[in-house]
Design a protein around this motif. Structure first.
Motif, PDB file in Angstrom:
ATOM      1  N   GLY A 184       0.473  -1.363   0.010  1.00 30.43           N
ATOM      2  CA  GLY A 184       0.118   0.208  -0.040  1.00 30.43           C
ATOM      3  C   GLY A 184       1.060   0.626   0.024  1.00 30.43           C
ATOM      4  N   LYS A 185       2.104   0.967   0.678  1.00 26.30           N
ATOM      5  CA  LYS A 185       2.516   2.051   0.780  1.00 26.30           C
ATOM      6  C   LYS A 185       4.039   1.991  -0.542  1.00 26.30           C
ATOM      7  N   THR A 186       4.483   1.475   0.043  1.00 26.00           N
ATOM      8  CA  THR A 186       6.262   1.665  -1.231  1.00 26.00           C
ATOM      9  C   THR A 186       5.275   1.166  -3.124  1.00 26.00           C
ATOM     10  N   ASP A 187       6.048   1.730  -3.936  1.00 20.67           N
ATOM     11  CA  ASP A 187       5.648   1.857  -5.650  1.00 20.67           C
ATOM     12  C   ASP A 187       5.819   0.331  -6.218  1.00 20.67           C
ATOM     13  N   ASP A 188       5.009  -0.071  -6.773  1.00 18.56           N
ATOM     14  CA  ASP A 188       5.188  -1.304  -7.699  1.00 18.56           C
ATOM     15  C   ASP A 188       6.788  -0.926  -8.191  1.00 18.56           C
ATOM     16  N   HIS A 189       7.303  -0.120  -8.675  1.00 17.18           N
ATOM     17  CA  HIS A 189       8.471  -0.320  -9.275  1.00 17.18           C
ATOM     18  C   HIS A 189       9.337  -0.764  -8.872  1.00 17.18           C
ATOM     19  N   VAL A 190       9.382  -0.347  -7.503  1.00 15.90           N
ATOM     20  CA  VAL A 190      10.693  -0.447  -5.943  1.00 15.90           C
ATOM     21  C   VAL A 190      10.685  -2.214  -5.985  1.00 15.90           C
ATOM     22  N   LEU A 191       9.750  -2.704  -6.184  1.00 11.17           N
ATOM     23  CA  LEU A 191       9.579  -4.613  -6.541  1.00 11.17           C
ATOM     24  C   LEU A 191       9.855  -4.755  -7.374  1.00 11.17           C
ATOM     25  N   ARG A 193      11.679  -3.533  -9.685  1.00  7.82           N
ATOM     26  CA  ARG A 193      13.031  -3.294 -10.205  1.00  7.82           C
ATOM     27  C   ARG A 193      13.622  -4.826  -9.166  1.00  7.82           C
ATOM     28  N   GLU A 194      13.395  -5.278  -8.200  1.00  8.22           N
ATOM     29  CA  GLU A 194      14.265  -7.013  -7.326  1.00  8.22           C
ATOM     30  C   GLU A 194      14.071  -7.947  -8.100  1.00  8.22           C
ATOM     31  N   MET A 195      12.775  -8.011  -8.449  1.00  5.07           N
ATOM     32  CA  MET A 195      12.400  -9.154 -10.121  1.00  5.07           C
ATOM     33  C   MET A 195      13.622  -9.957 -10.433  1.00  5.07           C
ATOM     34  N   ARG A 196      13.802 -11.240 -10.460  1.00  5.70           N
ATOM     35  CA  ARG A 196      14.833 -11.757 -11.467  1.00  5.70           C
ATOM     36  C   ARG A 196      14.267 -12.628 -12.223  1.00  5.70           C
ATOM     37  N   LYS A 212      12.420 -13.967  -4.129  1.00  4.50           N
ATOM     38  CA  LYS A 212      11.763 -13.307  -3.417  1.00  4.50           C
ATOM     39  C   LYS A 212      12.694 -12.581  -2.236  1.00  4.50           C
ATOM     40  N   LEU A 213      13.758 -13.461  -2.204  1.00  5.02           N
ATOM     41  CA  LEU A 213      15.274 -13.375  -1.102  1.00  5.02           C
ATOM     42  C   LEU A 213      15.582 -11.621  -1.678  1.00  5.02           C
ATOM     43  N   ARG A 214      15.578 -10.912  -2.438  1.00  4.69           N
ATOM     44  CA  ARG A 214      16.116 -10.251  -2.887  1.00  4.69           C
ATOM     45  C   ARG A 214      14.684  -9.196  -2.420  1.00  4.69           C
ATOM     46  N   LEU A 215      13.515  -9.647  -2.314  1.00  6.82           N
ATOM     47  CA  LEU A 215      12.745  -8.651  -2.159  1.00  6.82           C
ATOM     48  C   LEU A 215      12.688  -9.233  -0.445  1.00  6.82           C
ATOM     49  N   GLN A 216      13.055  -9.875   0.038  1.00  5.62           N
ATOM     50  CA  GLN A 216      13.075  -9.688   1.967  1.00  5.62           C
ATOM     51  C   GLN A 216      14.808  -9.541   2.427  1.00  5.62           C
ATOM     52  N   PHE A 304      19.728   4.213  -9.668  1.00  7.19           N
ATOM     53  CA  PHE A 304      20.159   5.760 -10.009  1.00  7.19           C
ATOM     54  C   PHE A 304      20.359   5.015 -11.502  1.00  7.19           C
ATOM     55  N   THR A 305      20.519   4.067 -11.750  1.00 10.44           N
ATOM     56  CA  THR A 305      20.384   3.599 -13.224  1.00 10.44           C
ATOM     57  C   THR A 305      19.430   2.482 -12.981  1.00 10.44           C
ATOM     58  N   LEU A 306      19.502   1.981 -14.298  1.00  9.97           N
ATOM     59  CA  LEU A 306      18.932   0.348 -14.120  1.00  9.97           C
ATOM     60  C   LEU A 306      19.181  -0.576 -13.903  1.00  9.97           C
ATOM     61  N   ASP A 307      20.979  -1.040 -13.951  1.00  6.98           N
ATOM     62  CA  ASP A 307      21.814  -1.305 -13.376  1.00  6.98           C
ATOM     63  C   ASP A 307      21.816  -1.901 -12.206  1.00  6.98           C
ATOM     64  N   GLY A 308      21.536  -0.425 -11.325  1.00  2.70           N
ATOM     65  CA  GLY A 308      21.890  -0.742  -9.727  1.00  2.70           C
ATOM     66  C   GLY A 308      22.874  -0.344  -9.695  1.00  2.70           C
ATOM     67  N   VAL A 309      23.401   0.831 -10.266  1.00  2.00           N
ATOM     68  CA  VAL A 309      24.171   1.780  -9.674  1.00  2.00           C
ATOM     69  C   VAL A 309      23.241   2.630  -9.130  1.00  2.00           C
ATOM     70  N   SER A 310      24.010   3.342  -8.104  1.00  2.00           N
ATOM     71  CA  SER A 310      23.383   4.293  -6.744  1.00  2.00           C
ATOM     72  C   SER A 310      24.348   5.346  -6.962  1.00  2.00           C
TER      73      SER A 310
END
Length: 315
Positions: A184-191, A193-196, A212-216, A304-310
């Protein structure tokens, strides 16, 4: 009514004390008033009988048989007596192992997943675990609904159990859609982008488990569960339904101290690891004393990038 005695009839290879120690139900003892494990319950008894059966099957006694169980109540209705009768049978070992059926993965690779060898003591737990590993291996290739059936061949004279694992891979399965629920609080794209595991690709148990592990690991959710129901009217498509239970992801700290050189010291800190549901980290720290004031503001975007560079800022 409390349990006064549990009697096992037929125990030869193992002592009654060892077997009863596996049970949930216990006869009245010193800590029973706290554990409440001396109160009879039919569901617990059924569970204990299954535990007893599994104990013997995992130690080679494949012909173990539960003959009967009887529960007797005393005349004053305050004590319960439980009698369990069983036949242990003889101890068996593993024999030869075959892998039959349609094999989308090389047999040599599947054999590496068999957790037992010939002449080892038979264990139903090892058979079940081996079946699960083979099923999981096929799942990584998209065979999400494969069936592994271990068929035993018992040699009474040699006291051996040979096993044939029949493999039915079924069809390869593709992911139609990935759905999220409970955020309800977290945007869908946050979840997402962790999906493999991705939409439109072969379903893979390894990728789903890794997702599942990355989401946890995000720390935003108390619980994460993933289901893969079949798409109606199809034989080769599934949806990946991700259900999460959110939890607080921020911290608030405050402290008061005193130093001889700086006098009274006040500090306040606020941090949020999921700022406004974006997955960004924001922190504010304030420290004040008679000699110095420190104010700190930090911001971190882990994707910051789609590849996960912060990218982060600190002021």
């Amino acid at each position: 009514a409390r349990i006064a005695a549990i009697n096992l009839i037929g125990a030869k290879a193992f002592s009654q004390k060892e077997l009863i120690s596996l049970f949930q139900l216990k006869k009245t003892h010193l800590t029973s008033f706290f554990k409440n494990d001396d109160k009879y319950a039919r569901e617990k008894l059924m569970g204990d009988l299954e535990t007893l059966r599994s104990f013997y099957l995992d130690r080679g006694y494949i012909n173990f048989t539960l003959n009967s169980h009887q529960v007797t109540l005393s005349q004053d209705k305050k004590s319960v007596f439980i009698d369990i009768s069983f036949t242990e049978g003889e101890k068996y070992q593993f024999g030869d192992v075959k892998i039959l059926g349609e094999l989308p993965v090389a047999e040599t690779e599947l054999r590496k997943l068999i957790l037992f060898k010939k002449d080892m003591t038979y264990s139903q737990q090892l058979v079940t675990a081996s079946s699960k590993l083979i099923k999981q291996r096929l799942g990584t290739e998209g065979y999400l609904f494969s069936e592994i059936n271990p068929i035993p061949d018992i040699d009474v004279q040699k006291k051996q159990v040979s096993l044939s694992f029949f493999v039915n891979p079924a069809k390869q399965t593709y992911v139609r859609r990935i759905n999220f629920k409970g955020n309800g609080k977290t945007d869908d794209h946050v979840l997402r982008r962790e999906m493999r595991q991705f939409e439109g690709t072969l379903a893979s148990t390894d990728k789903i488990d890794l997702s599942k592990l990355r989401l946890q690991r995000l720390g935003f959710f108390k619980e994460v569960s993933i289901e893969t129901p079949k798409v109606p009217n199809t034989t080769d498509q599934v949806d990946v339904n991700v259900t999460v239970e959110e939890q607080p992801s921020g911290t608030l700290t405050a402290s008061i101290g005193y130093s001889q050189g700086s006098g009274a010291i006040f500090s306040l800190g606020v941090s949020q690891n999921n700022f406004l549901g974006t997955g960004n980290k924001v922190g504010v720290n304030l420290n004040r004393s008679e000699t110095s004031d420190n104010y700190n503001l930090s911001f971190l975007d882990p994707y910051f990038t789609l590849d996960g560079v912060s990218r982060g800022y600190n002021l």
